[in-house]
Scaffold this motif. Structure first.
Motif, PDB file in Angstrom:
ATOM      1  N   TYR A  49       7.267   3.430   4.012  1.00  0.00           N
ATOM      2  CA  TYR A  49       6.480   2.951   3.186  1.00  0.00           C
ATOM      3  C   TYR A  49       6.719   1.384   2.628  1.00  0.00           C
ATOM      4  N   TYR A  50       6.003   0.509   2.457  1.00  0.00           N
ATOM      5  CA  TYR A  50       6.471  -0.639   2.038  1.00  0.00           C
ATOM      6  C   TYR A  50       6.706  -0.750   0.262  1.00  0.00           C
ATOM      7  N   SER A  51       7.786  -1.555   0.346  1.00  0.00           N
ATOM      8  CA  SER A  51       8.240  -1.264  -1.354  1.00  0.00           C
ATOM      9  C   SER A  51       8.859  -2.726  -1.571  1.00  0.00           C
ATOM     10  N   GLU A  52       8.866  -3.273  -2.587  1.00  0.00           N
ATOM     11  CA  GLU A  52       9.412  -4.374  -2.838  1.00  0.00           C
ATOM     12  C   GLU A  52      11.156  -4.255  -3.245  1.00  0.00           C
ATOM     13  N   LYS A 171       5.661  -1.210   8.760  1.00  0.00           N
ATOM     14  CA  LYS A 171       5.696  -0.346   7.537  1.00  0.00           C
ATOM     15  C   LYS A 171       4.221   0.271   7.061  1.00  0.00           C
ATOM     16  N   LYS A 172       4.012   1.171   6.475  1.00  0.00           N
ATOM     17  CA  LYS A 172       2.846   1.472   5.661  1.00  0.00           C
ATOM     18  C   LYS A 172       2.642   0.743   4.262  1.00  0.00           C
ATOM     19  N   TYR A 173       1.472   0.374   4.258  1.00  0.00           N
ATOM     20  CA  TYR A 173       1.247  -0.521   2.934  1.00  0.00           C
ATOM     21  C   TYR A 173       0.114   0.334   2.031  1.00  0.00           C
ATOM     22  N   LYS A 175      -2.825   0.261  -0.423  1.00  0.00           N
ATOM     23  CA  LYS A 175      -3.511  -0.559  -0.553  1.00  0.00           C
ATOM     24  C   LYS A 175      -4.184  -0.479  -2.116  1.00  0.00           C
ATOM     25  N   MET A 188       1.404  -2.489   8.017  1.00  0.00           N
ATOM     26  CA  MET A 188       2.027  -3.832   7.657  1.00  0.00           C
ATOM     27  C   MET A 188       3.062  -4.296   8.873  1.00  0.00           C
ATOM     28  N   THR A 209       3.944 -12.414   7.755  1.00  0.00           N
ATOM     29  CA  THR A 209       3.489 -10.930   7.377  1.00  0.00           C
ATOM     30  C   THR A 209       2.214 -10.897   7.565  1.00  0.00           C
ATOM     31  N   ILE A 211      -1.052  -7.774   7.061  1.00  0.00           N
ATOM     32  CA  ILE A 211      -1.460  -6.243   6.669  1.00  0.00           C
ATOM     33  C   ILE A 211      -2.709  -6.062   7.029  1.00  0.00           C
ATOM     34  N   SER A 215      -7.683   0.354   7.208  1.00  0.00           N
ATOM     35  CA  SER A 215      -7.013   1.512   6.648  1.00  0.00           C
ATOM     36  C   SER A 215      -7.071   2.961   7.143  1.00  0.00           C
TER      37      SER A 215
END
Length: 248
Positions: A49-52, A171-173, A175, A188, A209, A211, A215
């Motif tokens: 999973y995407y994370s900052e 990655k998975k984003y 939404k 992503m 990048t 996305i 979905s």
């Protein structure tokens, strides 16, 4: 008088930045880069999973030998993991197809690069291959950059005018306002491009990048992983097209 001096000082401080920006904007690969030799294509082993922030995903931390081993064991039936090499293979094929189609810039045939004496000699008996945490395109070495001397030798041996490394992270984003229990997941892709010119000088390193607009619905942490996998080829195409638009 002080105001004039201050204004002049500010101008001098920002002048190198302005100059660099102008130089970057004027740079075009099509003028001097053909043909391009691909020296590496790589990607991550699974789809976290995407994370900052650095975080743990379904099976553990995103990167590292231990997490990769754990991912491969716990996710051995996970299509996202099983297709990791397929994504890298598709990314290389897409770059070789889209760049010439859009720009006319040639790509050196893969076998020519792999048979280059200098390329063949790189990393022999290296321990790096045993601690590598990436999926590498078939035949490519465990390396993400190269020294200027070897770069020049490879270009001389292959007839290339530039060298490129492509590194992808998938990655998975989540939404909108979704969360790990209920969300729409997008695919992503992050593409890092490193390019060397004919003199073996690193010209730029840039990141793109994308996305997906499409979905996959997730409910109670469950979602269609095969459907997620199917979103990535389009994301890869868009990443490469972003690169083309910016530098050609």
């Amino acid at each position: 008088m002080l105001k004039k001096i201050t204004e002049k000082a500010v101008f001098l401080v920002f002048l190198p930045v302005l100059f660099a920006s102008c130089a970057s904007a004027k740079f075009s690969l099509s003028e001097s880069a053909s043909p391009i030799a691909i020296l590496g294509v790589s990607g991550n082993t699974h789809v976290p999973y995407y994370s900052e922030e650095v975080r743990e995903d379904e099976y553990g931390e995103e990167d590292g030998l231990l997490s990769n081993a754990l991912n491969n064991f716990l996710g051995k039936n996970n299509p996202e993991i099983l297709t990791a090499a397929d994504r890298v293979e598709y990314a290389e094929e897409a770059f070789r197809r889209l760049v010439p189609e859009a720009t006319g810039v040639e790509i050196v045939p893969k076998e020519v690069v792999l048979n280059s004496p200098t390329f063949e000699s790189i990393g022999k008996n290296s321990v790096l291959s045993y601690i590598d945490v990436k999926i590498r395109g078939e035949g490519y070495k465990t390396m993400d950059d190269i020294g200027s001397k070897k770069a020049r030798l490879i270009m001389k041996e292959t007839g290339a005018k530039s060298i490129v490394f492509l590194d992808f992270t998938f990655k998975k984003y989540i939404k909108g306002d979704g969360h790990n229990l209920k969300a729409d997941l997008g695919a992503m892709g992050i593409m890092n491009v490193l390019l060397y010119n004919e003199q073996g000088k690193r010209v730029f390193e840039d990141e793109f990048t994308v996305i997906s607009q499409e979905s996959v619905e997730m409910r109670m942490t469950k979602y269609d992983k095969d459907a997620m996998v199917e979103l990535f080829p389009s994301v890869i195409d868009q990443l490469i097209n972003q690169f083309i638009v910016k530098y050609f």
